[in-house]
Design a protein around this motif. Structure first.
Motif, mmCIF file in Angstrom:
data_model
loop_
_atom_site.group_PDB
_atom_site.id
_atom_site.type_symbol
_atom_site.label_atom_id
_atom_site.label_comp_id
_atom_site.label_asym_id
_atom_site.label_seq_id
_atom_site.Cartn_x
_atom_site.Cartn_y
_atom_site.Cartn_z
ATOM 1 N N SER B 53 1.063 -0.957 -0.123
ATOM 2 C CA SER B 53 -0.231 0.205 0.166
ATOM 3 C C SER B 53 1.066 1.573 0.098
ATOM 4 O O SER B 53 0.446 2.089 -0.305
ATOM 5 C CB SER B 53 -1.159 0.172 1.186
ATOM 6 O OG SER B 53 -0.250 0.563 2.234
ATOM 7 N N ASP B 55 4.296 1.494 -1.353
ATOM 8 C CA ASP B 55 4.914 1.572 -2.047
ATOM 9 C C ASP B 55 3.719 2.739 -4.036
ATOM 10 O O ASP B 55 4.236 2.693 -4.263
ATOM 11 C CB ASP B 55 4.757 -0.131 -2.932
ATOM 12 C CG ASP B 55 6.217 -0.685 -2.816
ATOM 13 O OD1 ASP B 55 7.137 0.137 -1.891
ATOM 14 O OD2 ASP B 55 6.619 -2.315 -2.786
ATOM 15 N N GLU B 56 2.945 2.313 -3.755
ATOM 16 C CA GLU B 56 2.309 3.610 -4.328
ATOM 17 C C GLU B 56 1.911 4.697 -4.324
ATOM 18 O O GLU B 56 2.608 5.280 -5.115
ATOM 19 C CB GLU B 56 0.308 2.986 -3.911
ATOM 20 C CG GLU B 56 -0.307 1.188 -4.414
ATOM 21 C CD GLU B 56 -0.170 1.719 -6.555
ATOM 22 O OE1 GLU B 56 -0.625 1.994 -6.869
ATOM 23 O OE2 GLU B 56 1.163 0.235 -6.001
ATOM 24 N N ARG B 58 5.158 5.565 -2.671
ATOM 25 C CA ARG B 58 7.032 5.860 -2.713
ATOM 26 C C ARG B 58 7.039 5.705 -4.519
ATOM 27 O O ARG B 58 7.688 6.411 -4.610
ATOM 28 C CB ARG B 58 6.952 4.725 -2.316
ATOM 29 C CG ARG B 58 7.683 4.306 -0.798
ATOM 30 C CD ARG B 58 8.061 3.379 -0.803
ATOM 31 N NE ARG B 58 7.798 2.856 0.802
ATOM 32 C CZ ARG B 58 7.697 2.101 1.296
ATOM 33 N NH1 ARG B 58 7.016 0.788 0.840
ATOM 34 N NH2 ARG B 58 7.347 1.249 3.300
ATOM 35 N N SER B 59 6.271 4.898 -4.638
ATOM 36 C CA SER B 59 6.613 5.457 -6.133
ATOM 37 C C SER B 59 5.833 6.419 -6.862
ATOM 38 O O SER B 59 6.202 6.890 -8.292
ATOM 39 C CB SER B 59 5.548 4.274 -7.114
ATOM 40 O OG SER B 59 4.361 3.940 -6.922
ATOM 41 N N GLY B 60 5.477 7.778 -6.514
ATOM 42 C CA GLY B 60 4.562 8.704 -6.928
ATOM 43 C C GLY B 60 3.568 8.004 -8.511
ATOM 44 O O GLY B 60 2.955 8.606 -8.252
ATOM 45 N N ARG B 61 2.608 6.890 -7.586
ATOM 46 C CA ARG B 61 1.637 6.573 -8.520
ATOM 47 C C ARG B 61 0.473 7.189 -7.614
ATOM 48 O O ARG B 61 -0.468 7.501 -8.202
ATOM 49 C CB ARG B 61 1.272 5.153 -8.621
ATOM 50 C CG ARG B 61 2.015 4.896 -9.676
ATOM 51 C CD ARG B 61 1.871 2.948 -9.938
ATOM 52 N NE ARG B 61 1.606 2.073 -8.733
ATOM 53 C CZ ARG B 61 3.322 1.649 -8.370
ATOM 54 N NH1 ARG B 61 4.083 1.466 -9.125
ATOM 55 N NH2 ARG B 61 3.365 0.292 -7.239
ATOM 56 N N ARG B 62 0.598 7.562 -6.448
ATOM 57 C CA ARG B 62 -0.517 8.374 -5.704
ATOM 58 C C ARG B 62 -0.279 9.320 -4.887
ATOM 59 O O ARG B 62 1.464 9.199 -4.433
ATOM 60 C CB ARG B 62 -0.945 6.816 -4.884
ATOM 61 C CG ARG B 62 -2.233 7.384 -4.399
ATOM 62 C CD ARG B 62 -2.535 6.168 -3.427
ATOM 63 N NE ARG B 62 -3.088 6.102 -2.342
ATOM 64 C CZ ARG B 62 -4.325 6.007 -1.916
ATOM 65 N NH1 ARG B 62 -4.023 4.186 -1.926
ATOM 66 N NH2 ARG B 62 -5.412 6.162 -1.115
#
Lengths: 236, 236
Positions: B53, B55-56, B58-62
């Motif tokens: 959850s 990671d969304e 951290r990746s910048g996707r969210r």
């Protein structure tokens, strides 16, 4: 009222900045051999630059900048205006951090300690986190956490300073009480839906104070005599 | 080392999430007449959704989203997967806030209390401020302030989570010690220049735990047996 947290203005409300700054700097000046300066006047002049320095941020002309930096810029101006010579960078930083070394009003620690037994207690101050933490460690202020300008990236009385502090506690403004010795602060908090408590600090500005001697009942829900009285009135 | 502040991982390091979550939910389920669920397994499954959850974000996707919200989304998935019926919105929120009701390991409060006498102590956790404050009030964790993911708007092990926490204290990373029971957390902190202390929690994941049983001396400056031993080793 179902209050879960009490937020506090700090400069003037929890701590006596005028006496603390002047006493600390007078002692430091003596140690450094700096004579001829009225340090109470110096403290008051420094404080006069406080609102204008934050106005640059409030207006959007300047990106959010923590109070330690604004204090330092004002201090550099005052050192020049008072023609104080011979201070090292270490000395100037020590002077700037006098705002981390302010003494509480006598009722502050006993009152906060009682309030903490029932409520979350936190500063909602324009002071930055390091300033608030260092002040609290030295003075024994038993905060549960540090909220306010730096975590909101907005200076009071901007709405976001109050609203973000509530949001970070996961509480609606109606579950939070703002405590201050300044009616304008409480007016701004009230406008955002917080409950308000006024505690007079009639010597904040010295013996001739004319402002904030009494609560403005248009925006104050709960007038109290001091923090211990506030704790009693809130059932602590 | 000139340490001025100790920052702490919380889930697993300060509090025993696995036992606390399963015990709390088992009691609540009994009260609600919900049978047939292994609540220890449920706690472990919930925790398995924790890293994905974040990671969304951290990746910048969210956009940055606080842990209470991520926990709730994971919980909604689990309630569906376990086919738990008859819960009201109030019930589900009560379950979600079990992460605010975690019990500390026995040495945590005595160790933190000693460490607080000499250092600024604060969580540097992925938990949000409200979660950390409510947990601390209930468990008696004597934090000086709450730092970590929400004030940094970045989840560990992103560098900003550590660096922003140091910056908010006005301290260089070299003046800060990160304390954790997880080597990967300490590796990330060390890479940003913080000092590191490892405290083993060999029962965090239950009796069969195979990870983080010993410090990785490539990234750990100070191994300690528990928080009380850490306080002693740091001269408190």
């Amino acid at each position: 009222m179902d209050i879960r947290a009490c937020l506090f203005d700090v400069f003037g409300t929890v701590v006596d900045w005028r006496t603390s700054v002047s006493r600390d700097l007078a002692a430091f000046a003596k140690q450094k051999g700096i004579a001829g300066i009225d340090w109470t006047e110096f403290a008051v002049e420094w404080r006069k630059l406080y609102q204008p320095s934050m106005d640059e941020v409030r207006s959007g002309r300047r990106a959010f900048t923590i109070l330690d930096v604004l204090h330092r810029e004002s201090l550099d101006n005052l050192i020049s205006r008072y023609r104080i010579k011979g201070l090292s960078e270490t000395d100037i930083e020590h002077i700037n951090r006098v705002w981390h070394r302010l003494d509480p009003w006598p009722d502050a620690v006993p009152g906060l300690t009682r309030l903490k037994s029932k409520f979350i207690i936190a500063p909602c101050s324009n002071g930055n986190i390091a300033l608030m933490v260092n002040m609290a460690k030295r003075a024994g202020l038993p905060w549960d956490c540090i909220l306010g300008a730096e975590t909101a990236r907005a200076y009071k009385p901007m709405p976001e300073a109050y609203l973000n502090s509530c949001r970070q506690l996961g509480l609606a403004p109606a579950s939070v009480m703002m405590v201050a010795a300044h009616n304008h602060d409480l007016k701004a908090a009230k406008a955002q839906g917080l409950n308000t408590a006024f505690v007079p600090r009639p010597k904040e500005h010295g013996p001739g104070q004319t402002t904030d001697l009494a609560p403005d009942l248009a925006c104050v829900d709960l007038p109290a005599a001091d923090f211990v009285d506030l704790a009693a009135k809130l059932g602590c």
